[in-house]
Design a protein around this motif. Structure first.
Motif, PDB file in Angstrom:
ATOM      1  N   VAL A 203       0.967  -1.420   0.043  1.00  0.00           N
ATOM      2  CA  VAL A 203       0.209   0.087   0.105  1.00  0.00           C
ATOM      3  C   VAL A 203       0.801   1.280  -0.035  1.00  0.00           C
ATOM      4  O   VAL A 203       0.528   2.196  -0.594  1.00  0.00           O
ATOM      5  CB  VAL A 203      -1.064   0.199   1.083  1.00  0.00           C
ATOM      6  CG1 VAL A 203      -2.092  -1.172   0.947  1.00  0.00           C
ATOM      7  CG2 VAL A 203      -0.286  -0.012   2.454  1.00  0.00           C
ATOM      8  N   LYS A 204       2.053   1.059   0.412  1.00  0.00           N
ATOM      9  CA  LYS A 204       2.833   2.549   0.380  1.00  0.00           C
ATOM     10  C   LYS A 204       3.401   2.565  -0.885  1.00  0.00           C
ATOM     11  O   LYS A 204       3.430   4.009  -1.391  1.00  0.00           O
ATOM     12  CB  LYS A 204       4.238   1.993   1.044  1.00  0.00           C
ATOM     13  CG  LYS A 204       4.173   2.508   2.551  1.00  0.00           C
ATOM     14  CD  LYS A 204       5.636   2.219   3.310  1.00  0.00           C
ATOM     15  CE  LYS A 204       5.676   2.744   4.815  1.00  0.00           C
ATOM     16  NZ  LYS A 204       7.104   2.285   5.183  1.00  0.00           N
ATOM     17  N   GLU A 205       3.157   1.804  -1.943  1.00  0.00           N
ATOM     18  CA  GLU A 205       3.364   2.175  -3.291  1.00  0.00           C
ATOM     19  C   GLU A 205       2.161   2.675  -3.995  1.00  0.00           C
ATOM     20  O   GLU A 205       2.317   3.024  -5.181  1.00  0.00           O
ATOM     21  CB  GLU A 205       3.911   0.831  -4.152  1.00  0.00           C
ATOM     22  CG  GLU A 205       5.127   0.399  -3.625  1.00  0.00           C
ATOM     23  CD  GLU A 205       5.650  -0.937  -4.167  1.00  0.00           C
ATOM     24  OE1 GLU A 205       5.190  -1.498  -5.126  1.00  0.00           O
ATOM     25  OE2 GLU A 205       6.441  -1.599  -3.743  1.00  0.00           O
ATOM     26  N   ALA A 206       1.226   2.521  -3.567  1.00  0.00           N
ATOM     27  CA  ALA A 206      -0.144   2.940  -4.245  1.00  0.00           C
ATOM     28  C   ALA A 206      -0.268   4.438  -3.864  1.00  0.00           C
ATOM     29  O   ALA A 206       0.075   5.079  -3.148  1.00  0.00           O
ATOM     30  CB  ALA A 206      -1.374   2.062  -3.357  1.00  0.00           C
ATOM     31  N   ASP A 207      -1.220   5.293  -4.599  1.00  0.00           N
ATOM     32  CA  ASP A 207      -1.201   6.671  -4.578  1.00  0.00           C
ATOM     33  C   ASP A 207      -2.569   6.782  -4.019  1.00  0.00           C
ATOM     34  O   ASP A 207      -3.523   7.091  -4.757  1.00  0.00           O
ATOM     35  CB  ASP A 207      -1.009   7.120  -6.141  1.00  0.00           C
ATOM     36  CG  ASP A 207      -1.280   8.625  -6.005  1.00  0.00           C
ATOM     37  OD1 ASP A 207      -0.864   9.441  -4.858  1.00  0.00           O
ATOM     38  OD2 ASP A 207      -1.699   9.394  -6.914  1.00  0.00           O
ATOM     39  N   LEU A 208      -2.586   6.792  -2.737  1.00  0.00           N
ATOM     40  CA  LEU A 208      -3.836   6.819  -2.001  1.00  0.00           C
ATOM     41  C   LEU A 208      -3.870   7.972  -1.393  1.00  0.00           C
ATOM     42  O   LEU A 208      -2.994   8.750  -0.953  1.00  0.00           O
ATOM     43  CB  LEU A 208      -3.956   5.750  -0.935  1.00  0.00           C
ATOM     44  CG  LEU A 208      -3.761   4.240  -1.327  1.00  0.00           C
ATOM     45  CD1 LEU A 208      -3.535   3.312  -0.179  1.00  0.00           C
ATOM     46  CD2 LEU A 208      -4.780   4.055  -2.090  1.00  0.00           C
ATOM     47  N   PRO A 209      -5.294   8.583  -1.413  1.00  0.00           N
ATOM     48  CA  PRO A 209      -5.583   9.901  -0.582  1.00  0.00           C
ATOM     49  C   PRO A 209      -5.042  10.076   0.772  1.00  0.00           C
ATOM     50  O   PRO A 209      -5.288  11.538   0.869  1.00  0.00           O
ATOM     51  CB  PRO A 209      -6.959  10.362  -1.003  1.00  0.00           C
ATOM     52  CG  PRO A 209      -7.681   8.788  -1.152  1.00  0.00           C
ATOM     53  CD  PRO A 209      -6.690   8.025  -1.582  1.00  0.00           C
ATOM     54  N   PHE A 210      -4.823   9.124   1.538  1.00  0.00           N
ATOM     55  CA  PHE A 210      -4.580   9.251   2.832  1.00  0.00           C
ATOM     56  C   PHE A 210      -3.442   8.176   3.377  1.00  0.00           C
ATOM     57  O   PHE A 210      -3.474   7.406   2.769  1.00  0.00           O
ATOM     58  CB  PHE A 210      -5.669   9.180   3.759  1.00  0.00           C
ATOM     59  CG  PHE A 210      -6.740   7.956   3.462  1.00  0.00           C
ATOM     60  CD1 PHE A 210      -6.567   6.878   4.468  1.00  0.00           C
ATOM     61  CD2 PHE A 210      -7.513   8.073   2.617  1.00  0.00           C
ATOM     62  CE1 PHE A 210      -7.421   5.937   4.384  1.00  0.00           C
ATOM     63  CE2 PHE A 210      -8.427   7.025   2.391  1.00  0.00           C
ATOM     64  CZ  PHE A 210      -8.221   5.788   3.294  1.00  0.00           C
ATOM     65  N   GLU A 211      -2.999   8.300   4.368  1.00  0.00           N
ATOM     66  CA  GLU A 211      -1.922   7.398   4.708  1.00  0.00           C
ATOM     67  C   GLU A 211      -2.451   6.117   5.512  1.00  0.00           C
ATOM     68  O   GLU A 211      -3.188   6.149   6.669  1.00  0.00           O
ATOM     69  CB  GLU A 211      -0.992   8.111   5.818  1.00  0.00           C
ATOM     70  CG  GLU A 211       0.341   7.423   6.248  1.00  0.00           C
ATOM     71  CD  GLU A 211       1.243   6.813   5.061  1.00  0.00           C
ATOM     72  OE1 GLU A 211       1.763   5.751   5.139  1.00  0.00           O
ATOM     73  OE2 GLU A 211       1.343   7.749   4.039  1.00  0.00           O
ATOM     74  N   VAL A 212      -2.572   4.942   4.728  1.00  0.00           N
ATOM     75  CA  VAL A 212      -3.111   3.900   5.339  1.00  0.00           C
ATOM     76  C   VAL A 212      -1.984   2.840   5.763  1.00  0.00           C
ATOM     77  O   VAL A 212      -2.418   1.997   6.329  1.00  0.00           O
ATOM     78  CB  VAL A 212      -4.066   3.013   4.474  1.00  0.00           C
ATOM     79  CG1 VAL A 212      -5.229   3.899   3.990  1.00  0.00           C
ATOM     80  CG2 VAL A 212      -3.413   2.710   3.190  1.00  0.00           C
ATOM     81  N   ALA A 213      -0.877   2.831   5.173  1.00  0.00           N
ATOM     82  CA  ALA A 213       0.369   1.834   5.526  1.00  0.00           C
ATOM     83  C   ALA A 213       0.595   1.420   7.034  1.00  0.00           C
ATOM     84  O   ALA A 213       0.650   0.610   7.567  1.00  0.00           O
ATOM     85  CB  ALA A 213       1.496   2.439   4.830  1.00  0.00           C
ATOM     86  N   PRO A 214       0.600   2.746   8.070  1.00  0.00           N
ATOM     87  CA  PRO A 214       0.573   2.408   9.290  1.00  0.00           C
ATOM     88  C   PRO A 214      -0.677   1.590   9.866  1.00  0.00           C
ATOM     89  O   PRO A 214      -0.414   0.676  10.669  1.00  0.00           O
ATOM     90  CB  PRO A 214       0.519   3.711  10.085  1.00  0.00           C
ATOM     91  CG  PRO A 214       1.245   4.541   9.078  1.00  0.00           C
ATOM     92  CD  PRO A 214       0.477   3.989   7.769  1.00  0.00           C
ATOM     93  N   ILE A 215      -1.747   1.929   9.450  1.00  0.00           N
ATOM     94  CA  ILE A 215      -2.852   1.181   9.787  1.00  0.00           C
ATOM     95  C   ILE A 215      -2.940  -0.315   9.452  1.00  0.00           C
ATOM     96  O   ILE A 215      -2.889  -1.250  10.057  1.00  0.00           O
ATOM     97  CB  ILE A 215      -4.167   1.684   9.294  1.00  0.00           C
ATOM     98  CG1 ILE A 215      -4.196   3.073   9.645  1.00  0.00           C
ATOM     99  CG2 ILE A 215      -5.403   0.869   9.403  1.00  0.00           C
ATOM    100  CD1 ILE A 215      -5.536   3.812   8.996  1.00  0.00           C
TER     101      ILE A 215
END
Length: 123
Positions: free
Chosen positions: A31-43
């Motif tokens: 998910v770090k590599e995905a261009d997401l609108p918010f930070e989900v990697a720590p979740i």
């Protein structure tokens, strides 16, 4: 994680648990590599932590665990309890609630468990 581990009907061996415990780190990298609108990697990384610090992968405790992960932890556990698994039948709603209450303050954020139960009751 190989299906032979996910779908195993008997108790997992320590090395199999080690493989299971890598999945949150692998998913975090994806998910770090995905261009997401918010930070989900720590979740994603923290969705198997425990309120008492006995989870994985980082042994985070209490509010060290990101709020989103604490919510996912509860939802994931609830789904696991009320769904049929290869190795056991689904629990009833009352059985799952009893189990969740036992985990308050140990596995789960106690305040979020209470909010979760309020949401269930409203449904």
């Amino acid at each position: 994680v190989p299906d032979k581990i996910w779908k195993k009907e008997s108790k997992l061996l320590p090395e199999e648990w080690g493989v299971i415990e890598t999945h949150s780190i692998i998913c975090e990298k994806i998910v770090k590599e995905a261009d997401l609108p918010f930070e989900v990697a720590p979740i994603i990384r923290s969705h198997h932590e425990r309120w008492d610090g006995q989870g994985y992968p980082d042994k985070l405790k209490g509010e060290e665990i990101p709020l989103g992960a604490r919510i996912i932890i509860i939802a994931n556990a609830w789904d696991a309890m009320v769904s049929k698994r290869v190795f056991r039948k689904a629990r009833t709603i009352d059985e799952a609630k009893k189990e969740m209450k036992k985990g308050k303050g140990f596995q789960f954020d106690p305040n979020l468990v209470d909010l979760f139960f309020l949401m269930i009751e409203k449904r």
